[in-house]
Design a protein around this motif. Structure first.
Motif, PDB file in Angstrom:
ATOM      1  N   GLY A   1     -20.536  27.503  21.657  1.00  0.00           N
ATOM      2  CA  GLY A   1     -21.257  28.306  20.671  1.00  0.00           C
ATOM      3  C   GLY A   1     -21.952  27.452  19.624  1.00  0.00           C
ATOM      4  O   GLY A   1     -22.453  27.963  18.630  1.00  0.00           O
ATOM      5  N   ALA A   2     -21.996  26.142  19.849  1.00  0.00           N
ATOM      6  CA  ALA A   2     -22.642  25.236  18.897  1.00  0.00           C
ATOM      7  C   ALA A   2     -24.088  25.667  18.655  1.00  0.00           C
ATOM      8  O   ALA A   2     -24.776  26.112  19.568  1.00  0.00           O
ATOM      9  CB  ALA A   2     -22.611  23.802  19.428  1.00  0.00           C
ATOM     10  N   ALA A   3     -24.517  25.513  17.421  1.00  0.00           N
ATOM     11  CA  ALA A   3     -25.898  25.805  17.018  1.00  0.00           C
ATOM     12  C   ALA A   3     -26.301  27.242  17.324  1.00  0.00           C
ATOM     13  O   ALA A   3     -27.471  27.541  17.515  1.00  0.00           O
ATOM     14  CB  ALA A   3     -26.871  24.816  17.673  1.00  0.00           C
ATOM     15  N   GLY A   4     -25.306  28.134  17.409  1.00  0.00           N
ATOM     16  CA  GLY A   4     -25.607  29.535  17.646  1.00  0.00           C
ATOM     17  C   GLY A   4     -25.900  29.891  19.085  1.00  0.00           C
ATOM     18  O   GLY A   4     -26.381  30.991  19.374  1.00  0.00           O
ATOM     19  N   ALA A   5     -25.607  28.981  20.010  1.00  0.00           N
ATOM     20  CA  ALA A   5     -25.872  29.248  21.428  1.00  0.00           C
ATOM     21  C   ALA A   5     -24.996  30.396  21.912  1.00  0.00           C
ATOM     22  O   ALA A   5     -23.808  30.448  21.602  1.00  0.00           O
ATOM     23  CB  ALA A   5     -25.590  27.999  22.258  1.00  0.00           C
ATOM     24  N   PRO A   6     -25.572  31.314  22.707  1.00  0.00           N
ATOM     25  CA  PRO A   6     -24.736  32.358  23.299  1.00  0.00           C
ATOM     26  C   PRO A   6     -23.757  31.710  24.285  1.00  0.00           C
ATOM     27  O   PRO A   6     -24.163  30.915  25.126  1.00  0.00           O
ATOM     28  CB  PRO A   6     -25.735  33.277  24.019  1.00  0.00           C
ATOM     29  N   MET A   7     -22.491  32.046  24.130  1.00  0.00           N
ATOM     30  CA  MET A   7     -21.478  31.373  24.933  1.00  0.00           C
ATOM     31  C   MET A   7     -21.391  31.921  26.354  1.00  0.00           C
ATOM     32  O   MET A   7     -21.627  33.103  26.587  1.00  0.00           O
ATOM     33  CB  MET A   7     -20.115  31.463  24.248  1.00  0.00           C
TER      34      MET A   7
ATOM     35  N   ILE B   1     -37.375  27.484  29.164  1.00  0.00           N
ATOM     36  CA  ILE B   1     -38.379  26.469  29.515  1.00  0.00           C
ATOM     37  C   ILE B   1     -38.993  25.842  28.266  1.00  0.00           C
ATOM     38  O   ILE B   1     -39.162  24.618  28.196  1.00  0.00           O
ATOM     39  CB  ILE B   1     -39.459  27.090  30.427  1.00  0.00           C
ATOM     40  N   ASN B   2     -39.289  26.660  27.262  1.00  0.00           N
ATOM     41  CA  ASN B   2     -40.012  26.171  26.086  1.00  0.00           C
ATOM     42  C   ASN B   2     -39.124  25.795  24.915  1.00  0.00           C
ATOM     43  O   ASN B   2     -39.577  25.147  23.979  1.00  0.00           O
ATOM     44  CB  ASN B   2     -41.028  27.227  25.638  1.00  0.00           C
ATOM     45  N   GLY B   3     -37.866  26.224  24.973  1.00  0.00           N
ATOM     46  CA  GLY B   3     -36.950  26.006  23.862  1.00  0.00           C
ATOM     47  C   GLY B   3     -36.995  27.183  22.913  1.00  0.00           C
ATOM     48  O   GLY B   3     -37.990  27.897  22.844  1.00  0.00           O
ATOM     49  N   VAL B   4     -35.889  27.393  22.208  1.00  0.00           N
ATOM     50  CA  VAL B   4     -35.809  28.491  21.238  1.00  0.00           C
ATOM     51  C   VAL B   4     -34.735  28.132  20.220  1.00  0.00           C
ATOM     52  O   VAL B   4     -33.679  27.613  20.580  1.00  0.00           O
ATOM     53  CB  VAL B   4     -35.507  29.841  21.923  1.00  0.00           C
ATOM     54  N   GLY B   5     -35.012  28.359  18.956  1.00  0.00           N
ATOM     55  CA  GLY B   5     -34.039  28.006  17.928  1.00  0.00           C
ATOM     56  C   GLY B   5     -33.663  26.539  18.030  1.00  0.00           C
ATOM     57  O   GLY B   5     -34.530  25.671  18.099  1.00  0.00           O
ATOM     58  N   ALA B   6     -32.370  26.265  18.086  1.00  0.00           N
ATOM     59  CA  ALA B   6     -31.898  24.877  18.180  1.00  0.00           C
ATOM     60  C   ALA B   6     -31.916  24.347  19.611  1.00  0.00           C
ATOM     61  O   ALA B   6     -31.699  23.164  19.836  1.00  0.00           O
ATOM     62  CB  ALA B   6     -30.479  24.782  17.617  1.00  0.00           C
TER      63      ALA B   6
ATOM     64  N   PRO C   1     -33.346  22.813  22.790  1.00  0.00           N
ATOM     65  CA  PRO C   1     -34.559  22.077  23.164  1.00  0.00           C
ATOM     66  C   PRO C   1     -35.168  22.628  24.451  1.00  0.00           C
ATOM     67  O   PRO C   1     -34.484  23.315  25.218  1.00  0.00           O
ATOM     68  CB  PRO C   1     -34.052  20.645  23.376  1.00  0.00           C
ATOM     69  N   ALA C   2     -36.430  22.324  24.656  1.00  0.00           N
ATOM     70  CA  ALA C   2     -37.105  22.736  25.881  1.00  0.00           C
ATOM     71  C   ALA C   2     -36.292  22.300  27.089  1.00  0.00           C
ATOM     72  O   ALA C   2     -35.719  21.212  27.120  1.00  0.00           O
ATOM     73  CB  ALA C   2     -38.505  22.130  25.940  1.00  0.00           C
ATOM     74  N   ARG C   3     -36.217  23.176  28.059  1.00  0.00           N
ATOM     75  CA  ARG C   3     -35.531  22.940  29.327  1.00  0.00           C
ATOM     76  C   ARG C   3     -34.039  22.647  29.124  1.00  0.00           C
ATOM     77  O   ARG C   3     -33.371  22.148  30.023  1.00  0.00           O
ATOM     78  CB  ARG C   3     -36.206  21.845  30.142  1.00  0.00           C
ATOM     79  N   GLY C   4     -33.518  22.969  27.937  1.00  0.00           N
ATOM     80  CA  GLY C   4     -32.102  22.747  27.685  1.00  0.00           C
ATOM     81  C   GLY C   4     -31.683  21.310  27.918  1.00  0.00           C
ATOM     82  O   GLY C   4     -30.570  21.059  28.371  1.00  0.00           O
ATOM     83  N   ILE C   5     -32.555  20.396  27.652  1.00  0.00           N
ATOM     84  CA  ILE C   5     -32.436  18.939  27.827  1.00  0.00           C
ATOM     85  C   ILE C   5     -32.378  18.474  29.278  1.00  0.00           C
ATOM     86  O   ILE C   5     -32.234  17.302  29.539  1.00  0.00           O
ATOM     87  CB  ILE C   5     -31.287  18.278  27.012  1.00  0.00           C
ATOM     88  N   CYS C   6     -32.525  19.379  30.244  1.00  0.00           N
ATOM     89  CA  CYS C   6     -32.542  18.960  31.655  1.00  0.00           C
ATOM     90  C   CYS C   6     -33.984  18.702  32.069  1.00  0.00           C
ATOM     91  O   CYS C   6     -34.638  19.559  32.657  1.00  0.00           O
ATOM     92  CB  CYS C   6     -31.903  20.004  32.567  1.00  0.00           C
ATOM     93  N   MET C   7     -34.471  17.528  31.742  1.00  0.00           N
ATOM     94  CA  MET C   7     -35.882  17.220  31.996  1.00  0.00           C
ATOM     95  C   MET C   7     -36.182  17.034  33.479  1.00  0.00           C
ATOM     96  O   MET C   7     -37.325  17.061  33.896  1.00  0.00           O
ATOM     97  CB  MET C   7     -36.308  15.980  31.206  1.00  0.00           C
TER      98      MET C   7
END
Length: 89
Positions: free
Chosen positions: A29-35, A58-63, A65-71
């Motif tokens: 739940g870090a940074a408000g992520a839905p668990m 794909i684009n990122g939202v809130g905290a 990052p785009a692609r959830g750091i899986c580049m």
């Protein structure tokens, strides 16, 4: 070439990639992520539609990052991870 892409997608380890790239926030739940497993939190996001959900992935939202750091993840890989995550609810 199309069969190679399909084979690559079917060999993609959504759960393993989730553990590597997504779990740090979605498992805590870090940074408000839905668990993972929080059906209510995911229901709210799905209420906006899968296209909107995937656009945020794909684009990122809130905290997040785009692609959830899986580049290295393709859009289809990201969809497979989201499908895995939603199946845990």
């Amino acid at each position: 070439a199309l069969n190679e892409v399909a084979a690559e997608a079917s060999n993609f380890d959504a759960e393993g990639t989730y553990q590597t790239s997504c779990n740090a926030c979605h498992g805590t739940g870090a940074a408000g992520a839905p668990m993972l497993g929080d059906a209510d939190a995911w229901e709210v996001r799905l209420g906006k539609g899968m296209d909107a959900l995937m656009s945020n992935v794909i684009n990122g939202v809130g905290a997040m990052p785009a692609r959830g750091i899986c580049m290295t993840c393709s859009d289809d890989n990201l969809q497979a991870i989201v499908d895995y995550m939603l199946a845990q609810n």
